[in-house]
Design a protein around this motif. Structure first.
Motif, PDB file in Angstrom:
ATOM      1  N   ASP A  52       0.861  -1.179   0.000  1.00 47.36           N
ATOM      2  CA  ASP A  52       0.000   0.000   0.000  1.00 47.36           C
ATOM      3  C   ASP A  52       0.902   1.235   0.000  1.00 47.36           C
ATOM      4  O   ASP A  52       1.502   1.562   1.024  1.00 47.36           O
ATOM      5  CB  ASP A  52      -0.889  -0.016   1.239  1.00 47.36           C
ATOM      6  CG  ASP A  52      -1.815   1.184   1.343  1.00 47.36           C
ATOM      7  OD1 ASP A  52      -1.659   2.144   0.555  1.00 47.36           O
ATOM      8  OD2 ASP A  52      -2.698   1.173   2.214  1.00 47.36           O
ATOM      9  N   PRO A  53       1.010   1.918  -1.154  1.00 41.77           N
ATOM     10  CA  PRO A  53       1.924   3.064  -1.216  1.00 41.77           C
ATOM     11  C   PRO A  53       1.500   4.232  -0.322  1.00 41.77           C
ATOM     12  O   PRO A  53       2.350   4.963   0.186  1.00 41.77           O
ATOM     13  CB  PRO A  53       1.894   3.468  -2.700  1.00 41.77           C
ATOM     14  CG  PRO A  53       0.648   2.858  -3.254  1.00 41.77           C
ATOM     15  CD  PRO A  53       0.328   1.662  -2.411  1.00 41.77           C
ATOM     16  N   GLU A  54       0.198   4.378  -0.086  1.00 38.76           N
ATOM     17  CA  GLU A  54      -0.273   5.492   0.738  1.00 38.76           C
ATOM     18  C   GLU A  54       0.194   5.354   2.187  1.00 38.76           C
ATOM     19  O   GLU A  54       0.608   6.310   2.827  1.00 38.76           O
ATOM     20  CB  GLU A  54      -1.804   5.567   0.676  1.00 38.76           C
ATOM     21  CG  GLU A  54      -2.354   6.777   1.376  1.00 38.76           C
ATOM     22  CD  GLU A  54      -3.858   6.941   1.160  1.00 38.76           C
ATOM     23  OE1 GLU A  54      -4.291   8.090   1.062  1.00 38.76           O
ATOM     24  OE2 GLU A  54      -4.583   5.922   1.095  1.00 38.76           O
ATOM     25  N   TYR A  55       0.126   4.123   2.723  1.00 36.47           N
ATOM     26  CA  TYR A  55       0.532   3.882   4.113  1.00 36.47           C
ATOM     27  C   TYR A  55       1.929   3.283   4.223  1.00 36.47           C
ATOM     28  O   TYR A  55       2.393   2.988   5.313  1.00 36.47           O
ATOM     29  CB  TYR A  55      -0.490   2.996   4.829  1.00 36.47           C
ATOM     30  CG  TYR A  55      -1.767   3.741   5.121  1.00 36.47           C
ATOM     31  CD1 TYR A  55      -1.831   4.651   6.168  1.00 36.47           C
ATOM     32  CD2 TYR A  55      -2.904   3.557   4.335  1.00 36.47           C
ATOM     33  CE1 TYR A  55      -2.994   5.358   6.437  1.00 36.47           C
ATOM     34  CE2 TYR A  55      -4.073   4.262   4.599  1.00 36.47           C
ATOM     35  CZ  TYR A  55      -4.101   5.153   5.641  1.00 36.47           C
ATOM     36  OH  TYR A  55      -5.254   5.853   5.918  1.00 36.47           O
ATOM     37  N   GLN A  56       2.566   3.064   3.093  1.00 32.24           N
ATOM     38  CA  GLN A  56       3.937   2.549   3.043  1.00 32.24           C
ATOM     39  C   GLN A  56       4.104   1.244   3.802  1.00 32.24           C
ATOM     40  O   GLN A  56       5.026   1.079   4.599  1.00 32.24           O
ATOM     41  CB  GLN A  56       4.911   3.617   3.578  1.00 32.24           C
ATOM     42  CG  GLN A  56       4.809   4.926   2.833  1.00 32.24           C
ATOM     43  CD  GLN A  56       5.197   6.125   3.687  1.00 32.24           C
ATOM     44  OE1 GLN A  56       5.573   5.993   4.839  1.00 32.24           O
ATOM     45  NE2 GLN A  56       5.088   7.303   3.114  1.00 32.24           N
ATOM     46  N   LYS A 118      -0.020  11.334   5.745  1.00 27.31           N
ATOM     47  CA  LYS A 118      -1.301  10.694   6.027  1.00 27.31           C
ATOM     48  C   LYS A 118      -1.166   9.550   7.042  1.00 27.31           C
ATOM     49  O   LYS A 118      -2.005   9.390   7.920  1.00 27.31           O
ATOM     50  CB  LYS A 118      -1.931  10.180   4.726  1.00 27.31           C
ATOM     51  CG  LYS A 118      -3.310   9.571   4.914  1.00 27.31           C
ATOM     52  CD  LYS A 118      -3.994   9.320   3.584  1.00 27.31           C
ATOM     53  CE  LYS A 118      -5.326   8.626   3.698  1.00 27.31           C
ATOM     54  NZ  LYS A 118      -6.268   9.172   4.662  1.00 27.31           N
ATOM     55  N   LYS A 119      -0.096   8.775   6.941  1.00 25.68           N
ATOM     56  CA  LYS A 119       0.109   7.651   7.865  1.00 25.68           C
ATOM     57  C   LYS A 119       0.226   8.168   9.304  1.00 25.68           C
ATOM     58  O   LYS A 119      -0.392   7.624  10.216  1.00 25.68           O
ATOM     59  CB  LYS A 119       1.352   6.865   7.468  1.00 25.68           C
ATOM     60  CG  LYS A 119       1.582   5.614   8.285  1.00 25.68           C
ATOM     61  CD  LYS A 119       2.759   4.828   7.753  1.00 25.68           C
ATOM     62  CE  LYS A 119       2.943   3.524   8.505  1.00 25.68           C
ATOM     63  NZ  LYS A 119       4.046   2.718   7.961  1.00 25.68           N
ATOM     64  N   ASP A 122      -3.299   9.845  10.320  1.00 27.44           N
ATOM     65  CA  ASP A 122      -4.365   8.860  10.522  1.00 27.44           C
ATOM     66  C   ASP A 122      -4.174   8.061  11.810  1.00 27.44           C
ATOM     67  O   ASP A 122      -5.139   7.746  12.501  1.00 27.44           O
ATOM     68  CB  ASP A 122      -4.471   7.911   9.326  1.00 27.44           C
ATOM     69  CG  ASP A 122      -5.131   8.550   8.125  1.00 27.44           C
ATOM     70  OD1 ASP A 122      -5.563   9.724   8.219  1.00 27.44           O
ATOM     71  OD2 ASP A 122      -5.226   7.876   7.073  1.00 27.44           O
TER      72      ASP A 122
END
Length: 175
Positions: A52-56, A118-119, A122
């Motif tokens: 998941d690139p958004e949350y690495q 974002k990580k 969130d």
């Protein structure tokens, strides 16, 4: 309650950065229970799917992980450490301990770990809105869910002792 087990299974859960692994390790050392770090199990048994690139981070294949853990959980004496809780079978756990911490402290801990954007936001929001606590309360019987604040070394040691005391009470009531 599972009368077949001679030792309870415990879930230590909470937002990343609240101190789950530190408590779990100290608890396993004190009780000789087996520490099940779910993130490490997922890696070791190849239960990670695409990234998941958004949350690495990779996605967890929950079904595969649960199949692998089923046998590990049967006899009891496990301390399971993970930041999620709603996908584990309710029958696995006799005690669920949700670890909480101050949002500013959590932000600093996660930033040191390299969380950004974002990580980071969130995860702090997850703590603010008590997301993991609510998951635990809706996934398990209310009487087995315990919330523990974990910000200082003194609280850490008290939390470990509280869980050790809980285990002793469980043994007296169930053996």
């Amino acid at each position: 309650m599972n009368l077949k087990r001679s030792l309870p299974n415990i879930l230590i859960t909470g937002t990343p950065g609240v101190g789950k692994s530190t408590i779990s390790k100290k608890l396993a050392d004190r009780t000789k229970f087996t520490w099940r770090d779910v993130s490490k199990l997922a890696e070791e048994y190849n239960c990670l799917d695409e990234y998941d690139p958004e949350y690495q981070c990779p996605f967890l294949n929950e079904d595969k992980l649960l199949d692998i853990m089923e046998g590990m959980m049967a006899k009891g004496g496990n301390v399971v450490d993970y930041h999620g809780c709603e996908f584990f079978p309710e029958r696995w756990f006799d005690g669920v301990f949700v670890i909480r911490t101050n949002n500013t402290m959590l932000y600093d801990r996660l930033a040191v770990r390299g969380y950004t954007g974002k990580k980071l936001d969130d995860n702090v929001q997850c703590e603010i809105f008590e997301t993991i606590l609510e998951e635990a309360q809706s996934s398990y019987k209310p009487e087995i869910v315990v919330q523990l604040q974990n910000e200082t070394e003194e609280q850490l040691l008290n939390n470990v002792q509280s869980i050790v005391d809980w285990i002793e009470r469980w043994k007296e009531e169930n053996i």
